[in-house]
Enzyme design. Structure first.
Site, PDB file in Angstrom:
ATOM      1  CB  ALA A 119      -0.853   0.178   1.354  1.00  0.00           C
ATOM      2  NE  ARG A 127      -3.197   3.915 -13.193  1.00  0.00           N
ATOM      3  CZ  ARG A 127      -3.147   2.478 -13.242  1.00  0.00           C
ATOM      4  NH1 ARG A 127      -3.728   2.008 -14.365  1.00  0.00           N
ATOM      5  NH2 ARG A 127      -2.515   1.898 -12.468  1.00  0.00           N
ATOM      6  N   GLY A 136      -3.188  -3.148  -1.734  1.00  0.00           N
ATOM      7  CA  GLY A 136      -3.917  -2.552  -0.800  1.00  0.00           C
ATOM      8  C   GLY A 136      -5.267  -1.653  -1.579  1.00  0.00           C
ATOM      9  CB  ALA A 180     -46.952  25.689  15.514  1.00  0.00           C
TER      10      ALA A 180
END
Ligand code: UD1
Ligand code: MG
Length: 499
Positions: free
Chosen positions: A12, A18, A104, A383
């Protein structure tokens, strides 16, 4: 069961050019975890010793794998997969005879598949065994060159393959099992005679053959398990595969999921049977959901704990909160961290709750903010009620007792305590504690002025007709306006307006 002669090596250290990213490839997330974490988790049941070769963003990769019990070794510079294995050698336990080597960046590999690879290696008495896959488009992968007897002669990298070799659709997954005493001498002989001037681990396969050693290949049952992640498109594909796997496992366990391809469920989420998940739902982190709950479309739950029979209506967001059985939330509700709804409590449209406990049967149905509040059982929050919990410096608590009635549009300026059974008149701004069973009215007193509105209307119509007599008719002024607009929009006018 973990074998003692086995070690795991996860490569890893690479950058992942890319992906065009500042973040090391193996730390990109798919299926709710960094890629490398999936790989480590797949290996955990197989061996005690898991070694991760780190290089790019070594510290971050180490922090991702260390909590899982994996150790790391630093490869710097990164001179290829063969070089990575060479570096790993110094850190591998002296008792290890076999190594499973994995990249990895191939996170979909499952423990069962690695176990099958290991079994094939042992029973075939091979020096190396390669996990392979047949791909419709094998471009970019190393190709498996088989001998007439089915064993492997070599791995040829895409860039150095002949036209005929490029036709081979069986590819190297980069997942292998090696007998270490056979591998080490080959590693020492590797040369960087390739386009990248790197030491390729894949070159050891032809070397083993030359030494008369057996190299076997095992084809993965599901080719997707071998997918490497080299581009963002592949990252999305891998994430999709993980999400599908999780949804399938939950459905197997008795959870209904409508349009499962639209939901996003993290790996640690637990859901009991007969719960229904509607399209577009996200269930994140350590969310736990009981039985017979319904999570309606578009809702997002992160680290939420729901008992049985909870209904989360459309487009609600719930973070780090606990909901008791029979609680009902939403649509468009926001429960922030540290909130608790006791059984049967209800929170409705456009209600935000933060670090607050709502007792059994409490209702806060519309347009409300409750922050740092405790609300006793069977209290009704009208409310538009707001707890004014922040004084510009610190957060202050609001304590509301049981069976309280908070009238609509009330502001409760914290710190404040409202006793059991109290009433608060609508529109109150409450700044002092309210004793139990009292009525608090904290608003300007209403004055009615009889006839005032009618008189005003009469006065304004008088002045309008007087004005109409003195000014020119409306029709003419409208005409003027139209003419002015036309002049403005003519091409000549537009041209000159640019200056
Ligand atoms: C490699 C294989 C290829 C195989 C493919 C499968 C080689 C030469 N080629 O190609 O046959 O089909 O994987 O996905 O091995 N790494 C290091 N140190 C390094 C270089 C790489 O740790 O110096 C790690 C990377 O982080 C990565 C893994 O090794 O996790 C594979 O490297 P990558 O560059 O992805 O190799 P591929 O070109 O994919
Ligand atoms: Mg790769």
């Amino acid at each position: 069961m973990a074998a003692n002669d086995l070690t795991i090596v996860i490569l890893a250290a690479g950058k992942g050019t890319r992906l065009k990213s500042d973040v090391a490839k193996v730390l990109h997330r798919a299926g709710g975890r960094p890629l490398v974490e999936h790989v480590v988790r797949a290996c955990l049941p197989l061996a005690k010793n898991i070694l991760v070769v780190v290089g790019h963003q070594a510290e971050d990769v180490r922090n991702a794998v260390a909590p899982l019990g994996a150790s790391t070794v630093l490869q710097r510079p990164q001179s290829g997969t063969g070089h990575a294995m060479f570096i790993a050698r110094a850190a591998i336990d002296a008792n290890a005879r076999l190594a499973i080597v994995l990249p990895g960046d191939a996170p979909l590999t499952r423990t069962e598949t690695l176990q099958a690879l290991l079994d094939a290696h042992r029973s075939g008495r091979a020096a190396a065994t390669i996990l392979t896959a047949h791909l419709d488009n094998p471009a970019g992968y190393g190709r498996i060159v088989r001998k007439p007897d089915g064993s492997v002669a070599a791995i040829v990298e895409d860039k150095s393959a002949s036209a005929a070799e490029r036709e081979i659709r069986e590819v190297n997954s980069s997942i292998y099992c090696f007998s270490l005493e056979k591998l080490w001498p080959c590693l020492a002989e590797l040369r960087p005679d390739n386009a990248h001037r790197e030491l390729y681990l894949t070159d050891t396969i032809a070397m083993l053959n030359k030494r008369g050693e057996r190299v076997l290949a095992v084809e993965a049952a599901d080719a997707r398990e071998t997918f490497g992640c080299n581009t963002r498109a592949e990252l999305a594909e891998i994430d999709r595969a993980f999400r599908a796997r999780k949804a399938a496992a939950l459905m197997d366990a008795g959870v209904t999921i409508y349009l499962p391809e639209t939901v996003l469920i993290d790996p640690d989420v637990e859901i009991a049977h007969d719960t229904i998940i509607e399209p577009g739902v996200q269930l994140l982190g350590a969310t736990r959901i009981g039985s017979r709950c319904t999570i309606q479309a578009g809702s997002i739950l992160a680290n939420a704990t729901l008992a049985d029979n909870v209904l989360v209506r459309q487009h609600s967001v719930i973070t780090s909160s606990v909901l008791g059985s029979g609680a009902i939330v939403g649509p468009f509700a926001h429960l922030r961290e540290g909130s608790e709804l006791r059984p049967g409590a209800r929170v409705g449209n456009f209600v935000e709750v933060k670090k607050s406990v709502l007792g059994e049967g409490v209702k806060a149905m519309h347009l409300t903010y409750l922050g740092d509040a405790t609300v006793g059982r069977d209290t009704n929050i009208g409310a538009g009620t707001i707890t004014c919990n922040y004084d510009g410096v610190k957060k202050n608590p609001t304590r509301i007792g049981e069976r309280v009635f908070v009238g609509s549009d009330s502001a409760l300026v914290a710190p404040i305590t409202v006793g059991d059974g109290a009433y608060i008149a609508a529109g109150s701004t409450v700044t002092e504690d309210i004793p139990a069973d009292a009525l608090a009215i904290a608003r300007g007193r209403q004055i009615n002025k009889p006839g005032w509105a009618a008189a005003r209307r009469a006065k304004s119509s008088e002045s309008k007709s007087a004005a109409a007599k003195t000014s020119e008719p409306h029709r003419n002024s409208a005409k003027k306006l139209v003419e002015r607009a036309r002049r403005k929009s003519s091409p000549r006018a537009q041209k000159s307006s640019r200056h």
